[in-house]
Motif scaffolding. Structure first.
Motif, mmCIF file in Angstrom:
data_model
loop_
_atom_site.group_PDB
_atom_site.id
_atom_site.type_symbol
_atom_site.label_atom_id
_atom_site.label_comp_id
_atom_site.label_asym_id
_atom_site.label_seq_id
_atom_site.Cartn_x
_atom_site.Cartn_y
_atom_site.Cartn_z
ATOM 1 N N THR A 54 0.830 -1.207 0.000
ATOM 2 C CA THR A 54 0.000 0.000 0.000
ATOM 3 C C THR A 54 0.866 1.259 0.000
ATOM 4 N N ASN A 55 0.220 2.372 -0.359
ATOM 5 C CA ASN A 55 0.920 3.658 -0.335
ATOM 6 C C ASN A 55 1.400 3.991 1.067
ATOM 7 N N GLU A 56 0.614 3.665 2.091
ATOM 8 C CA GLU A 56 1.020 3.940 3.478
ATOM 9 C C GLU A 56 2.269 3.153 3.846
ATOM 10 N N GLU A 57 2.349 1.918 3.403
ATOM 11 C CA GLU A 57 3.534 1.099 3.673
ATOM 12 C C GLU A 57 4.756 1.671 2.938
ATOM 13 N N LYS A 58 4.539 2.135 1.729
ATOM 14 C CA LYS A 58 5.627 2.744 0.956
ATOM 15 C C LYS A 58 6.124 4.014 1.646
ATOM 16 N N LYS A 59 5.178 4.826 2.112
ATOM 17 C CA LYS A 59 5.552 6.063 2.811
ATOM 18 C C LYS A 59 6.295 5.757 4.103
ATOM 19 N N GLU A 60 5.833 4.735 4.802
ATOM 20 C CA GLU A 60 6.497 4.337 6.053
ATOM 21 C C GLU A 60 7.934 3.896 5.771
ATOM 22 N N LEU A 61 8.109 3.145 4.710
ATOM 23 C CA LEU A 61 9.452 2.698 4.311
ATOM 24 C C LEU A 61 10.340 3.891 3.960
ATOM 25 N N LEU A 62 9.796 4.850 3.217
ATOM 26 C CA LEU A 62 10.565 6.048 2.865
ATOM 27 C C LEU A 62 10.917 6.855 4.106
ATOM 28 N N ASN A 63 9.950 7.022 5.004
ATOM 29 C CA ASN A 63 10.196 7.753 6.251
ATOM 30 C C ASN A 63 11.268 7.083 7.087
ATOM 31 N N LYS A 64 11.203 5.771 7.178
ATOM 32 C CA LYS A 64 12.166 5.012 7.972
ATOM 33 C C LYS A 64 13.587 5.160 7.410
ATOM 34 N N ASN A 65 13.687 5.125 6.086
ATOM 35 C CA ASN A 65 15.013 5.130 5.459
ATOM 36 C C ASN A 65 15.562 6.521 5.152
ATOM 37 N N PHE A 66 14.682 7.485 4.870
ATOM 38 C CA PHE A 66 15.156 8.808 4.473
ATOM 39 C C PHE A 66 14.727 9.929 5.412
ATOM 40 N N GLY A 67 13.826 9.637 6.349
ATOM 41 C CA GLY A 67 13.237 10.669 7.192
ATOM 42 C C GLY A 67 14.227 11.601 7.861
ATOM 43 N N THR A 68 15.312 11.071 8.391
ATOM 44 C CA THR A 68 16.302 11.913 9.067
ATOM 45 C C THR A 68 17.475 12.261 8.153
ATOM 46 N N GLN A 69 17.473 11.712 6.945
ATOM 47 C CA GLN A 69 18.608 11.900 6.038
ATOM 48 C C GLN A 69 18.405 13.030 5.028
ATOM 49 N N VAL A 70 17.147 13.378 4.760
ATOM 50 C CA VAL A 70 16.873 14.388 3.735
ATOM 51 C C VAL A 70 16.010 15.504 4.302
ATOM 52 N N SER A 71 16.016 16.628 3.607
ATOM 53 C CA SER A 71 15.239 17.795 4.026
ATOM 54 C C SER A 71 13.745 17.542 3.830
ATOM 55 N N GLY A 72 12.953 18.408 4.413
ATOM 56 C CA GLY A 72 11.511 18.312 4.269
ATOM 57 C C GLY A 72 11.066 18.415 2.825
ATOM 58 N N ALA A 73 11.744 19.241 2.043
ATOM 59 C CA ALA A 73 11.374 19.427 0.635
ATOM 60 C C ALA A 73 11.524 18.122 -0.150
ATOM 61 N N VAL A 74 12.616 17.419 0.058
ATOM 62 C CA VAL A 74 12.844 16.163 -0.657
ATOM 63 C C VAL A 74 11.880 15.096 -0.144
ATOM 64 N N MET A 75 11.661 15.052 1.173
ATOM 65 C CA MET A 75 10.729 14.073 1.732
ATOM 66 C C MET A 75 9.308 14.328 1.219
ATOM 67 N N ASN A 76 8.917 15.600 1.146
ATOM 68 C CA ASN A 76 7.590 15.926 0.617
ATOM 69 C C ASN A 76 7.454 15.489 -0.840
ATOM 70 N N LEU A 77 8.523 15.657 -1.617
ATOM 71 C CA LEU A 77 8.500 15.205 -3.004
ATOM 72 C C LEU A 77 8.288 13.699 -3.070
ATOM 73 N N LEU A 78 9.025 12.960 -2.251
ATOM 74 C CA LEU A 78 8.894 11.498 -2.247
ATOM 75 C C LEU A 78 7.466 11.080 -1.896
ATOM 76 N N MET A 79 6.890 11.725 -0.888
ATOM 77 C CA MET A 79 5.521 11.398 -0.474
ATOM 78 C C MET A 79 4.517 11.738 -1.581
#
Length: 184
Positions: A54-79
């Motif tokens: 699901t999209n929620e699982e994908k977002k959770e995976l992205l948050n887990k792996n990139f959440g503290t590594q990238v800026s809000g702008a890049v994270m928002n793009l990924l989401m």
């Protein structure tokens, strides 16, 4: 190189935001890091294109792996890319962003094909010549040794190819001989 219009739109929006926040370099580095992870781990094929995730699982995976590594702008793009089912465009978005960033700084990437490795002085001379010829502040030169060039070089800067190779000259001579017009 053919541009992806959809990736360009996302990259352009991110570029404008990063420019406004004076974060062009930071966002570029973060996008490149994200691109590297996607390419090296094959996440796109194995996870993000899988229909049962699901999209929620994908977002959770992205948050887990990139959440503290990238800026809000890049994270928002990924989401946003996940929400719109366009996460597969992330590689093209990163490339388009890099192109926009380099263009705004007067930087161009170039690939030079030579029969043998260039010396430091030769690289400098070629860079300076093509910086003037293309009106760029800087050319980032990637060297590829290709024995088929025979001698001279062939350089690609963006969509333009400058061919000063012995192989291309021999091919032109050969074509003229075949057509019976060797006088040119």
């Amino acid at each position: 190189m053919k541009r992806d219009p959809l990736a360009f739109r996302y990259a352009n929006a991110l570029f404008n935001l990063a420019k406004e926040r004076d974060q062009l370099k930071l966002v570029g580095e973060e996008l490149q890091a994200v691109k590297d992870v996607f390419e090296k781990t094959n996440l796109l094929d194995e996870v993000f294109r899988h229909p049962s995730i699901t999209n929620e699982e994908k977002k959770e995976l992205l948050n887990k792996n990139f959440g503290t590594q990238v800026s809000g702008a890049v994270m928002n793009l990924l989401m946003l890319l996940v929400d719109r089912k366009r996460i597969s465009k992330i590689l093209a978005v990163a490339d388009e962003y890099k192109r926009l960033s380099y263009q705004s700084q007067g930087v161009a990437e170039a690939t030079i094909y030579t029969a043998k490795a260039l010396t430091g002085d030769e690289k400098i001379a070629i860079k300076e010549t093509f910086e003037k010829k293309t009106n760029q502040d800087e050319i980032l030169l990637e060297e590829v040794v290709d024995p088929d060039v025979i001698g001279g070089f062939k350089i690609r800067i963006g969509d333009t190819v400058y061919d000063a190779s012995v192989a291309s000259k021999l091919k032109r001579i050969h074509n003229r001989m075949i057509s019976g017009n060797a006088s040119r």
